[in-house]
Design an enzyme around this catalytic site. Sequence first.
Site, short mmCIF file in Angstrom:
data_model
loop_
_atom_site.label_atom_id
_atom_site.label_comp_id
_atom_site.label_asym_id
_atom_site.label_seq_id
_atom_site.Cartn_x
_atom_site.Cartn_y
_atom_site.Cartn_z
N ARG A 239 51.04 55.59 46.39
CA ARG A 239 49.88 55.20 47.17
C ARG A 239 50.23 55.05 48.65
NH1 ARG A 239 47.15 49.96 45.72
NH2 ARG A 239 49.19 49.01 45.77
N ARG B 254 52.20 59.29 57.54
CA ARG B 254 51.24 59.96 58.43
C ARG B 254 51.90 60.63 59.62
NH1 ARG B 254 47.77 54.51 58.40
NH2 ARG B 254 46.83 54.77 56.35
N ARG C 46 54.95 39.95 37.30
CA ARG C 46 55.75 39.38 38.39
C ARG C 46 54.91 38.28 39.03
NH1 ARG C 46 60.44 38.96 39.22
NH2 ARG C 46 60.56 39.47 41.45
N ARG D 63 56.99 38.82 52.59
CA ARG D 63 55.94 38.87 53.61
C ARG D 63 55.81 37.53 54.32
NH1 ARG D 63 51.12 42.36 50.77
NH2 ARG D 63 51.90 41.39 48.89
N GLU E 210 56.03 34.42 51.72
CA GLU E 210 55.74 34.86 50.35
C GLU E 210 57.03 35.33 49.67
OE1 GLU E 210 52.26 37.47 50.16
OE2 GLU E 210 53.28 38.64 48.64
N TYR F 185 46.41 46.28 37.88
CA TYR F 185 46.21 45.86 39.26
C TYR F 185 44.90 46.46 39.75
CZ TYR F 185 46.35 44.96 44.11
OH TYR F 185 45.98 44.50 45.35
N ASP G 57 42.07 46.30 43.04
CA ASP G 57 41.65 45.75 44.32
C ASP G 57 40.27 45.11 44.14
OD1 ASP G 57 43.68 45.99 46.19
OD2 ASP G 57 43.30 48.13 46.50
P1 FDA Z 1 41.36 36.32 39.07
O1 FDA Z 1 42.72 36.10 38.58
O2 FDA Z 1 41.10 36.13 40.51
O3 FDA Z 1 40.35 35.38 38.26
C1 FDA Z 1 40.54 35.03 36.91
C2 FDA Z 1 40.21 33.55 36.78
O4 FDA Z 1 40.27 33.21 35.38
C3 FDA Z 1 41.23 32.65 37.49
O5 FDA Z 1 40.54 31.80 38.39
C4 FDA Z 1 41.88 31.87 36.37
O6 FDA Z 1 42.18 30.53 36.72
C5 FDA Z 1 40.79 31.91 35.28
N1 FDA Z 1 41.32 31.71 33.94
C6 FDA Z 1 42.30 32.42 33.33
N2 FDA Z 1 42.54 31.94 32.10
C7 FDA Z 1 41.67 30.92 31.91
C8 FDA Z 1 41.42 30.00 30.85
N3 FDA Z 1 42.15 30.03 29.73
N4 FDA Z 1 40.45 29.06 30.99
C9 FDA Z 1 39.74 28.98 32.15
N5 FDA Z 1 39.95 29.80 33.20
C10 FDA Z 1 40.89 30.76 33.08
N6 FDA Z 1 42.66 43.20 46.66
C11 FDA Z 1 42.08 43.78 47.74
O7 FDA Z 1 41.06 44.45 47.61
N7 FDA Z 1 42.64 43.62 48.98
C12 FDA Z 1 43.77 42.88 49.19
O8 FDA Z 1 44.23 42.77 50.33
C13 FDA Z 1 44.37 42.27 48.06
N8 FDA Z 1 45.49 41.52 48.21
C14 FDA Z 1 46.14 41.02 47.11
C15 FDA Z 1 47.32 40.31 47.29
C16 FDA Z 1 48.01 39.84 46.19
C17 FDA Z 1 49.30 39.10 46.38
C18 FDA Z 1 47.51 40.10 44.88
C19 FDA Z 1 48.28 39.65 43.67
C20 FDA Z 1 46.30 40.74 44.70
C21 FDA Z 1 45.59 41.21 45.82
N9 FDA Z 1 44.37 41.85 45.68
C22 FDA Z 1 43.79 42.43 46.78
C23 FDA Z 1 43.70 41.96 44.36
C24 FDA Z 1 42.70 40.80 44.10
O9 FDA Z 1 43.40 39.58 44.12
C25 FDA Z 1 42.03 41.02 42.72
O10 FDA Z 1 41.30 42.23 42.74
C26 FDA Z 1 41.04 39.91 42.30
O11 FDA Z 1 41.53 38.63 42.57
C27 FDA Z 1 40.79 40.02 40.80
O12 FDA Z 1 39.75 39.14 40.40
P2 FDA Z 1 39.63 38.69 38.88
O13 FDA Z 1 38.38 37.89 38.77
O14 FDA Z 1 39.81 39.85 37.97
O15 FDA Z 1 40.94 37.78 38.61
#
Ligand code: FDA
Length: 365
Positions: free
Chosen positions: A168, A172, A245, A275, A295, A343, A345
Amino acid sequence: MYDYVIVGAGLFGAVFAREMTDAGYKCLVIDKRPHIGGNVYTEKVEGIDVHKYGAHIFHTSDKGIWDYVNRFATFNHYINKPKVNYKGKVYSFPINLMTLYQVYGVTTPQEAEKKLQEVRVTIANPANLEEWILSQVGLELYELFIKGYTMKQWQKHPKELPAFIIKRLPIRLNFEENYFEDIYQGIPKEGYTFLIGNLLKGIEVRLNTDYFSDKEHFNELAKTLVYTGKIDEFFGYRFGELEYRSLRFETKLLEGNYQGNAVFNYTDSEVPYTRVLEHKHFNFGRQKHTVVTWEYPDTYTRDKIPYYPVNDEKNNAMYRKYEQLARSCPGVLFGGRLAEYKYYDMHQIVGSALAKVKAIKAQKV
Ligand code: FDA
């Protein structure tokens, strides 16, 4: 009694709850964390929105998704232009003509292409990440930008990793430093918590509530459960535990302007963090003080947050078994990054929640 109990107040859960509520269904959202938003959560510290779970920049080329999120928050015009620090020297990133000028002194696309042709390592069929990068940019750029960073992030040598992890990454032959190539990009001016709060407006939300603390009770509360947590946990880890991770963040409130940019990547393996974020620059802040986060990649254990799925063959095969089970699980809908072990976004999460809602509405007609 509810129509939907939604486990997870993250982006997926919030979009799903909003759409179903607007369609006339009664929703309850629960989350085990003490706040809404999941990993996109931002916390205000002295007027600065702190990205608590890592830098989040919204980007998409889908006008429908961009218009959708703009209904719930005003976005700023932030463009992600991270910089790299390697052994104390600063480089432009992703690799572009400025980077190639900084490393090799080349000033035109023609000179850069000639230089790349000289340094590229000829490998007929690159079998892993190291070979793929060497075949694209040669040894020096690989060591400057990829090797140390990847070893820290995945705790594996790039030889042990598949090439797709980094395919990904753009290389450039122009001076474009915008990390993303999408048409729309920005960050909610009032932070992501404001965006999620607006999505969840008027919807019952219970925080500090773990579904597994009383799952029979939550199952009985609604006809349909929407589950956005870890899929292996939902099925009691019966096929084994999917690997992730994790990350660890250290945050300080300081004075002034710490690094002059929102995101710096540290690519040297000697530096333990990957980071450094300076949050006010995500929103063009001119405050006297500043909030800075270091981070660190971390090993995942169940008491930590699972950030990145390790999508190797072993884990993907295990996931497919869980997915099969999920297909024959009446009354439960699975969605979001943890339930799909992928993963995603943010724009993809919004798109997948809207698609799920559309499919449900089509069935009900
Ligand atoms: P998310 O994990 O946010 O929500 C799930 C929820 O379920 C959590 O709040 C959790 O507590 C809850 N849960 C789980 N089990 C449970 C249980 N048993 N009981 C009650 N609650 C429970 N994307 C992008 O477009 N641009 C960016 O710059 C970035 N940057 C980025 C940085 C980093 C370090 C990461 C790891 C990821 C990104 N992302 C991103 C991706 C982005 O974080 C991701 O797309 C969304 O947070 C996913 O949303 P979800 O609702 O799927 O999961």
